[in-house]
Design an enzyme around this catalytic site. Structure first.
Site, PDB file in Angstrom:
ATOM      1  N   SER A   1       0.843  -1.190   0.000  1.00 54.40           N
ATOM      2  CA  SER A   1       0.000   0.000   0.000  1.00 54.40           C
ATOM      3  C   SER A   1       0.884   1.247   0.000  1.00 54.40           C
ATOM      4  O   SER A   1       1.688   1.428  -0.901  1.00 54.40           O
ATOM      5  CB  SER A   1      -0.972  -0.033   1.181  1.00 54.40           C
ATOM      6  OG  SER A   1      -1.980   0.939   1.023  1.00 54.40           O
TER       7      SER A   1
ATOM      8  N   ASP B   1      -8.377  -4.927  -4.803  1.00 56.45           N
ATOM      9  CA  ASP B   1      -7.627  -3.930  -4.043  1.00 56.45           C
ATOM     10  C   ASP B   1      -8.420  -2.652  -3.774  1.00 56.45           C
ATOM     11  O   ASP B   1      -8.226  -1.998  -2.760  1.00 56.45           O
ATOM     12  CB  ASP B   1      -6.335  -3.560  -4.788  1.00 56.45           C
ATOM     13  CG  ASP B   1      -5.114  -4.246  -4.207  1.00 56.45           C
ATOM     14  OD1 ASP B   1      -5.189  -4.683  -3.042  1.00 56.45           O
ATOM     15  OD2 ASP B   1      -4.089  -4.336  -4.897  1.00 56.45           O
TER      16      ASP B   1
ATOM     17  N   HIS C   1      17.023 -14.244  -3.451  1.00 53.12           N
ATOM     18  CA  HIS C   1      18.247 -15.030  -3.532  1.00 53.12           C
ATOM     19  C   HIS C   1      18.848 -15.015  -4.936  1.00 53.12           C
ATOM     20  O   HIS C   1      20.051 -14.887  -5.117  1.00 53.12           O
ATOM     21  CB  HIS C   1      17.983 -16.479  -3.107  1.00 53.12           C
ATOM     22  CG  HIS C   1      17.911 -16.652  -1.627  1.00 53.12           C
ATOM     23  ND1 HIS C   1      19.020 -16.810  -0.844  1.00 53.12           N
ATOM     24  CD2 HIS C   1      16.852 -16.680  -0.774  1.00 53.12           C
ATOM     25  CE1 HIS C   1      18.677 -16.946   0.421  1.00 53.12           C
ATOM     26  NE2 HIS C   1      17.359 -16.868   0.486  1.00 53.12           N
TER      27      HIS C   1
END
Length: 513
Positions: free
Chosen positions: A210, A335, A452
């Site tokens: 957000s 959303d 990674h």
């Protein structure tokens, strides 16, 4: 009985001496010592809480380096959250002395070194939030779980919010963006000090949700983070979101000044700096009632500004600063629901009908700069596939989709396009990380893989290979509980993205009082 007691004592002793720990850690400010905890199967974790990354900030000033301390700082308690309105919006909590961060370092059979680093920036509309991971007494974000699951160093930071973090007069007297400067100071501190905590300063990923996702985006765009960030993840928020920048901060500053009995002339800034901080914080709370004609999204006033320093230009013109940063950005398919529920409460009720007129009114508000042509084109775009007599389910779903598109999805797509366009000169083996996703729990594995190395090859099993987002291919991965190759899609909501990014901007603007 004595023999049994001896065995137990030996067992406890062996468990203790086998623990792996950094012990006392040297930082630029002095020595710190955290807490070492056993996380099972011969694995341990060092947890450092309340480590200062800057001095107590001056009112409406950039953060300064901490002067340091004598002896060993016991980093076992969280620092206070930055001063903000409380959850009941009837008072304040926190302190101005709040620029602290927390660090989780996982260990196996030996003490860790050169681990990837993930720096979390919390959301909360730039008005609330804390580095502890708590929201309304719920622990939403656990640094320990991410560090343990991903074998990464996790850092969570605090930054000023509300009036004290983002008030701006629009000129040099109060530039604003103090909360963004706090974030940047923490990122720089991590880069300078994290090797002592077992982290790799050349492998720092910042991530947030957000307002935190928008903050992540801002941190990649500012020229002040060059060389500090390797990767970034924005969840449900980017710098291009319509709520992320205030282009008329002076009016907000004057309103707050009047509320705390300060003048609005050339003495305004000096008066505000001397005003009680709790009074200032409460003065930054504005009317939160909304309607389709006055949407909630337009009531976020204390947010970043284009200050000529942290943000020297419009965010859309700063993507060259992010070209060397691997970038992920994601949205959820609902959303915008929280915002549109405030504007059109009926969409959250099966018992109350949502009038078609509310769809029209909301679109008029979202396209007001383009007048009738804008709202009519928008209404056609969102209703052209409706049945003759649309059901309430269709109407309610359309309202939520409009909010999601306008507030989150379209700006995120635009940010990805601009990032991909500036990527041409990059030459890294991690190029599969520019993508748009729908967030769900499996995203943790994909995120940690990417930290990674690559989201498809980082060691944690994922069900589908994640494609690269490009300006031409526009592929994305839809995340859900039952994924297969069909979850790889392209050109997300293309018709609607095309409307907001191409059709609407090319319509003539209408200016009125």
């Amino acid at each position: 009985m004595t023999a049994m007691l001896g065995i137990l004592v030996v067992a406890v002793f062996l468990e203790t001496v086998s623990a792996t720990s950094l012990g006392v850690v040297y930082t630029e400010g002095g020595m710190v010592e955290g807490e070492n905890i056993h996380i099972g199967s011969g694995h341990y974790m060092d947890v450092f809480k309340g480590v200062p990354f800057a001095d107590i900030p001056g009112r409406f000033e950039k953060p300064k380096r901490h002067p340091g301390w004598d002896g060993i700082l016991k980093a076992t308690e969280y620092g206070k959250e930055c001063l903000q309105v409380n959850s009941f919006v009837n008072g304040t909590s926190g302190s101005e002395d709040c620029l602290y961060l927390n660090i989780w370092v996982p260990h196996g059979s030996i003490v860790s070194s050169d681990l990837p680093v993930m720096v979390w920036i919390y959301g909360g509309g730039f008005m609330i939030g804390n580095s502890m991971g708590f929201y309304l007494d719920t622990n939403l974000y656990s640094g320990q779980q991410i560090a343990e699951r991903g074998n990464v160093v996790v850092v969570t930071l605090a930054y000023r919010v509300g009036t004290l973090g983002f008030l701006s007069t629009g000129d040099s007297s109060l530039l604003g963006n103090y909360g963004l400067w706090d974030q940047q100071a923490a990122i720089a501190w991590v880069h300078r000090n994290i090797r002592s905590f077992g982290g790799d300063p050349d492998n720092i990923t910042i991530f947030g949700e957000s307002a935190g996702g928008a903050s992540v985006s801002f941190q990649t765009l500012t020229p002040h983070n060059k060389g500090l960030i390797k990767r970034a993840i924005s969840e449900s928020g980017v710098a291009l979101c319509n709520w992320a920048v205030n282009r008329n901060p002076r009016s907000v500053a004057e309103e707050i000044a009047l509320r705390v009995n300060c003048p609005t002339d050339h003495n305004m800034a000096s008066c505000l700096k001397m005003t009680d901080p709790e009074q200032l914080t409460m003065a930054g709370v504005f009317d939160q009632t909304s309607s389709p004609d006055d949407p909630m999204i337009y009531k976020m006033y204390l947010v970043p500004v284009i200050d000529g320093d942290f943000l020297p230009d419009e965010p859309s013109n700063l993507f060259h600063n992010a070209a060397d940063i691997d970038y992920m950005a994601g949205v959820n398919d609902m959303d915008g629901f929280t915002f549109t529920t405030d504007d059109v409460p009926s969409i959250n009720s099966d018992q109350v009908d949502t009038p078609i007129g509310d769809v029209k009114r909301l679109l008029v508000s979202y396209t007001k700069d383009k007048g009738a042509a804008g709202s009519e084109n928008a209404y056609f775009t969102y209703t052209s596939t409706w049945e003759t007599n649309p059901s309430q389910k269709t109407i309610k779903k359309t309202v939520a989709e409009i909010g999601t598109d306008y507030i989150f999805l379209v700006p995120t797509q635009a940010a990805l396009y601009l990032h991909a366009a500036k990527e041409y000169h990059r030459h890294t083996p991690e190029s599969d990380t520019d993508i748009e996703i729908h967030n769900c729990i499996i995203s943790v594995c994909l995120f940690l893989n990417s930290v990674h190395r690559d989201p498809n090859e980082g060691g944690l099993e994922v069900p589908v290979r994640w494609p690269k987002f490009t300006s031409t291919g526009q592929q994305y991965l839809e995340l859900h509980h039952d994924m297969d190759q069909s979850s790889v899609k392209e050109k997300m909501r293309l018709r609607f993205v095309h409307f907001w990014t191409s059709i609407l901007p090319n319509l003539p603007s209408v200016f009125s009082e």
